[in-house]
Design an enzyme around this catalytic site. Structure first.
Site, short mmCIF file in Angstrom:
data_model
loop_
_atom_site.label_atom_id
_atom_site.label_comp_id
_atom_site.label_asym_id
_atom_site.label_seq_id
_atom_site.Cartn_x
_atom_site.Cartn_y
_atom_site.Cartn_z
CB CYS A 169 -13.00 31.11 20.79
SG CYS A 169 -14.45 31.29 19.76
N PRO A 170 -13.06 34.45 20.28
CG PRO A 170 -14.31 36.25 19.37
CD PRO A 170 -13.86 35.62 20.68
#
Length: 80
Positions: free
Chosen positions: A12-13
């Site tokens: 993430c992200p």
């Protein structure tokens, strides 16, 4: 037309950012498959789709990763 994004090994992200980049080039109704190993992707991607007006078609676990299907939002910005 269907496109597959291989975001396995990315945290993430990055899976969502890759998805966003591909979606910008997709026609309305285009289907994108995202392969992701980040366990947070099953939370982040549905949220991203909801906020962006994209239709999440489904998600399922596969050997060591998740496959997430979603449809591009209409060009006028309305949710489908």
């Amino acid at each position: 037309m269907s496109i597959e994004i291989d975001a396995r090994g990315l945290l993430c992200p990055l899976p969502v950012l890759r998805l966003r980049k591909v979606l910008l080039a997709q026609p309305e109704g285009g289907v994108v498959r995202l392969l992701a190993t980040d366990p947070v992707a099953v939370i982040d991607v549905p949220h991203f789709c909801s906020e962006g007006g994209h239709q999440l078609l489904g998600s399922r676990p596969l050997e060591g990763h998740n496959r997430i299907y979603r449809r591009a939002r209409p060009r006028n910005g309305a949710a489908t």
